[in-house]
Write an enzyme that holds these catalytic residues in place. Structure first.
Site, PDB file in Angstrom:
ATOM      1  N   HIS A  66       0.844  -1.204   0.000  1.00  0.00           N
ATOM      2  CA  HIS A  66       0.000   0.000   0.000  1.00  0.00           C
ATOM      3  C   HIS A  66       0.879   1.255   0.000  1.00  0.00           C
ATOM      4  CE1 HIS A  66      -2.797  -2.924   2.166  1.00  0.00           C
ATOM      5  NE2 HIS A  66      -3.538  -2.524   1.157  1.00  0.00           N
ATOM      6  N   GLN A 108     -18.207  -6.505  -1.570  1.00  0.00           N
ATOM      7  CA  GLN A 108     -17.301  -7.390  -2.308  1.00  0.00           C
ATOM      8  C   GLN A 108     -16.959  -8.658  -1.529  1.00  0.00           C
ATOM      9  OE1 GLN A 108     -14.278  -4.195  -2.558  1.00  0.00           O
ATOM     10  NE2 GLN A 108     -12.769  -5.776  -2.105  1.00  0.00           N
ATOM     11  N   ASP A 129      -3.352  -7.982  -7.384  1.00  0.00           N
ATOM     12  CA  ASP A 129      -4.747  -8.283  -7.716  1.00  0.00           C
ATOM     13  C   ASP A 129      -4.922  -8.070  -9.220  1.00  0.00           C
ATOM     14  OD1 ASP A 129      -6.136  -8.420  -4.833  1.00  0.00           O
ATOM     15  OD2 ASP A 129      -4.582  -6.886  -4.834  1.00  0.00           O
TER      16      ASP A 129
END
Ligand code: AMP
Length: 282
Positions: free
Chosen positions: A37, A61, A150
């Site tokens: 991050h 989600q 991802d």
């Protein structure tokens, strides 16, 4: 750094920044920050005059049997990290501020969401697309930064943004890893010491597959077998959810590696479901 919990207040601030001629970079996250991050934030900091970081564990989600309630949270530490990386705004809404009780509108990219993580998580990407589009509309971001860990997520978001003419540039950053190769993830805290010790095998096997491709292997089933065999031998207890070789953009499964190819996997290890991927050929 200003902290916003009200979507309208965030949108007003972003409009004011744009009116003053400042462009805006957005980093959407679910918090519990690690170096991955931080890399996204540092990179985004250099892309625009204003940096907005969002921290929202998006309920839509998560499937009914997933880890929404258990998802690790530490808002105080996360705010300090976002501030230290030069965020101008941290957006931390409550779910009720993002979803009206009669929320009924969803954004989907079914073609790209049906395989890989979509097999076990059928509503996941619908939730991701919907919340990301909401964040892009609220901030009017000129650029938004995502992680290649991802891979499917960033491919889907690129397609959504292209298909809907969203005027935001999408950038993706390489996966940040622990020294032993394990992809950093907020979910790594679920690993016991024994599971953590074998988890780097996920990456090690993918690297082996890439080496095999470099040495001339093109057969998808042999490449999958190579990886699965290594996991069986070196990662007892690891249960692959999927291991696929797909086209990096269309995410369509490939029969052989004779052009751009991505190997992507999800592995259950104890309570954690870990994902990783590697470009076998670019
Ligand atoms: P998350 O908070 O896990 O939903 O992730 C927020 C953003 O950080 C997403 O764009 C992720 O792809 C990205 N991200 C998560 N882990 C990593 C990592 N190890 N390296 C790079 N980016 C990551």
């Amino acid at each position: 750094m200003q902290i916003f919990t009200d979507p309208k207040a965030l949108a007003a601030q972003c409009r004011a920044w744009h009116a003053a001629g400042d462009d805006i970079a957005l980093v959407p996250t679910m918090g519990y920050y690690h170096a991955g991050h931080e890399d996204l934030m540092s990179y985004a900091r250099g892309l625009a005059r204003r940096l907005v970081v969002s921290l929202f564990v998006n309920p839509t989600q998560f499937g009914p049997n997933e880890d929404l309630a258990a998802y690790p949270r530490d808002a105080e530490r996360d705010s300090a990290i976002a501030a230290a990386h030069g965020a101008d705004a941290l957006f931390m809404p409550e779910p009720a501020a993002m979803y009206a009780p009669d929320h009924a509108t969803w954004v989907e990219v079914p073609e790209l969401a049906k395989g890989l993580c979509g097999i076990d998580r059928p509503i996941h990407f619908r939730g991701v697309c919907t919340v990301v589009l909401k964040l892009l509309l609220l901030t009017g971001a000129d650029v938004a930064v995502f992680g290649q860990k991802d891979w499917q997520q960033q491919a889907i978001i690129r397609r959504m943004v292209r298909d809907l003419n969203v005027p935001t540039r999408i950038e993706a950053r390489p996966t940040t890893r622990e020294a032993d190769g394990l992809a950093m993830s907020s979910r790594n805290v679920y690993l016991t010491p024994d599971e953590r010790a074998v988890a780097p095998q996920i990456r090690a096997a993918l690297l082996e597959a890439r080496e095999a491709v470099a040495a001339g292997e093109t057969d998808v089933s042999r490449l999958r077998e190579l990886v699965l065999t290594r996991w069986r031998e070196h990662m007892p207890g690891g249960k692959p959810d999927y291991l696929e070789i797909v086209h990096p953009e269309s995410l369509e499964p490939l029969q052989s590696v004779d052009g751009p190819a991505l190997m992507a996997c999800a592995v259950k290890l104890g309570k954690a479901r870990l994902i990783d991927n590697i470009l076998l050929r670019s």
